[in-house]
Each structure stands twice: as structure tokens, then as C-alpha cells.
Design an enzyme around this catalytic site. Structure first.
Site, PDB file in Angstrom:
ATOM      1  N   LYS A  83       0.852  -1.192   0.000  1.00  0.00           N
ATOM      2  CA  LYS A  83       0.000   0.000   0.000  1.00  0.00           C
ATOM      3  C   LYS A  83       0.884   1.238   0.000  1.00  0.00           C
ATOM      4  O   LYS A  83       1.779   1.365   0.860  1.00  0.00           O
ATOM      5  CB  LYS A  83      -0.865  -0.032   1.254  1.00  0.00           C
ATOM      6  CG  LYS A  83      -2.226   0.585   1.117  1.00  0.00           C
ATOM      7  CD  LYS A  83      -3.014   0.265   2.382  1.00  0.00           C
ATOM      8  CE  LYS A  83      -4.312   0.994   2.427  1.00  0.00           C
ATOM      9  NZ  LYS A  83      -4.915   0.904   3.762  1.00  0.00           N
TER      10      LYS A  83
HETATM   11  C1  E4P Z   1      -8.228   1.352   4.148  1.00  0.00           C
HETATM   12  O1  E4P Z   1      -7.528   0.989   3.241  1.00  0.00           O
HETATM   13  C2  E4P Z   1      -8.173   2.705   4.711  1.00  0.00           C
HETATM   14  O2  E4P Z   1      -6.924   2.945   5.268  1.00  0.00           O
HETATM   15  C3  E4P Z   1      -9.282   2.871   5.707  1.00  0.00           C
HETATM   16  O3  E4P Z   1     -10.486   2.401   5.119  1.00  0.00           O
HETATM   17  C4  E4P Z   1      -9.441   4.275   6.222  1.00  0.00           C
HETATM   18  O4  E4P Z   1     -10.614   4.349   6.991  1.00  0.00           O
HETATM   19  P1  E4P Z   1     -10.919   5.580   7.989  1.00  0.00           P
HETATM   20  O5  E4P Z   1     -11.111   6.797   7.166  1.00  0.00           O
HETATM   21  O6  E4P Z   1     -12.180   5.167   8.699  1.00  0.00           O
HETATM   22  O7  E4P Z   1      -9.734   5.685   8.895  1.00  0.00           O
END
Ligand code: E4P
Length: 217
Positions: A83
Site C-alpha cells: 500500500k
Molecule cells: C483502508 O484501506 C483505509 O486505510 C481505511 O479504510 C481508512 O478508513 P478511515 O477513514 O475510517 O480511517
């Protein structure tokens, strides 16, 4: 539509995995902090029973170091998706690592133009953050729709991984728009089964059944 689970909580992933609800997992530095676990250890444990893509996020901000971190994370298991944030260094990292055959999830996407760049850099997944756009009174679901149109117009193979999912309605709306994947916290996946009329109907059936005096077992 695939379900990824947005957590580094191994027990929560296992519970949903046993129900066949886990097509993959996403983590981020905040979720690793919340788990209290070492990133390499917890990611390895998740990959020991989840066969779909498991996203592990780099934390460097310069491409050279991001690439090195990405290679280290990818060495944990063959189903790791590295990522990277949607910055120019992240896009460079995406281009290099996807060229080496690794899955790359480009995260922190807040515009259709960013998603276009990620697709051109060879991303396996683009992660538009719906909830965080809604938080500032923009429409996260409009972004999913715009990306769907653009990717379909040009036949980009990058999968739309709707992220920052906060509610059951987000999941349904993403499915209607045609997101390839949603990544949601375990509580949101569980909430998909809830309906007040299901509870009310079951309650009535059980009351009536008790009045019959019968037993099945
Ligand atoms: C996933 O890949 C993201 O990092 C995550 O969904 C972020 O979610 P949030 O905005 O609730 O922290």
C-alpha cells in the site's frame, strides 16, 4: 463485489473468515497502532489463513525508501498488496513494484484525477476514501461513480477498492455503483445482517412457536 476487512485485529478477521466473508484484508499504520502488534508479525499471521490480497502500507515518503519497504513487506507472503500513498513518490513506487509483479494498492485517493494517475502507474487497487470526504461535506460516493466511469471508458484494469466505509448504506451504495471491492471494519460487515423487521418477525415467530407446545429436536 469482494469484501476486504479493514483491520489488523486477527480474531475479528478469523471470525468473518470462518463465515466465508473475507476476500482480503487492508491495514494501515493507524490500524497497526490499534492492534498493538508488530507490523511484520501481524501481517504474517493474517496471511497464514487469508488467501486473498492483504494490504500492508509503507511509511517512508521518498520513492527509494518506499520501494525498499515495499519489497520487504511483499516478502512476507505472495498475497501481500503493497500500500502506497497517492503522492508522486507513491506513484513512482507503484510503477516500480507493479513492474516487478507485486500487487500495489494506492491509498489516500480523494479525486478522480488521482485515480487516473494510479491506474496509469499500474496500480492493482485504487483506494478512494468515502467517509473522509463525507466528513468534510463532499460526496464520497460521487467519487466512486466518477472513477468507475473513467476506468470503464478506457478499460483500466485497476480495481476500485472503496475505503473509509462507515456504514451499511455505504456498502450497498458502492455495490450499486459498481466498486470492485469494499474494505470495511468488522462492525460494518456485521451490521449488514441487521434489520429491525427481521428482529420483529423472528420475535413473533418464536412467541407463536412457544404457543404450539411443539419441539423439533
Ligand atoms: C483502508 O484501506 C483505509 O486505510 C481505511 O479504510 C481508512 O478508513 P478511515 O477513514 O475510517 O480511517
Amino acid at each position: 463485489m469482494k469484501f476486504f476487512i479493514d483491520t489488523a485485529d486477527v480474531d475479528a478477521i478469523r471470525e468473518l473468515h470462518d463465515l466465508g466473508m473475507v476476500d482480503g484484508v487492508t491495514t494501515n499504520p493507524s490500524l497497526i497502532l490499534k492492534s498493538g502488534r508488530d507490523i511484520l508479525e501481524v501481517t504474517k499471521e493474517i496471511c497464514s489463513f487469508v488467501s486473498g490480497p492483504v494490504s500492508a502500507e509503507v511509511v517512508a515518503t521518498k520513492a527509494e525508501e518506499m520501494i525498499a519497504e515495499g519489497r520487504k513487506l511483499a516478502a512476507i507472503a505472495p498475497n501481500i498488496a503493497v500500500k502506497v500513498p497517492l503522492t508522486w513518490d507513491g506513484l513512482k513506487t507503484c510503477k516500480v513494484l507493479s513492474g516487478e509483479g507485486f500487487m500495489v494498492n494506492v491509498t489516500l485517493c480523494f479525486s478522480a484525477n488521482q485515480a487516473l494517475l494510479a491506474a496509469k502507474a499500474g496500480a492493482t487497487f485504487i483506494s478512494p476514501f468515502i467517509g473522509r470526504l463525507d466528513d468534510i461535506n463532499l460526496d464520497g460516493l460521487d467519487l466512486i461513480g466518477d472513477i468507475r466511469t473513467i476506468y470503464d471508458n478506457y478499460d483500466f484494469q485497476t480495481q476500485i477498492l472503496a475505503a473509509s466505509i462507515r456504514s451499511a448504506n455505504h456498502v450497498k451504495d458502492c455495490a450499486m455503483i459498481g466498486a470492485d471491492v469494499v474494505t470495511a471494519p468488522p462492525a460494518v460487515i456485521k451490521a449488514l445482517a441487521s434489520h429491525v423487521l427481521t428482529d420483529k418477525g423472528l420475535d413473533q415467530f418464536l412467541k407463536d412457536w412457544a404457543k404450539t407446545g411443539q419441539k423439533i429436536l
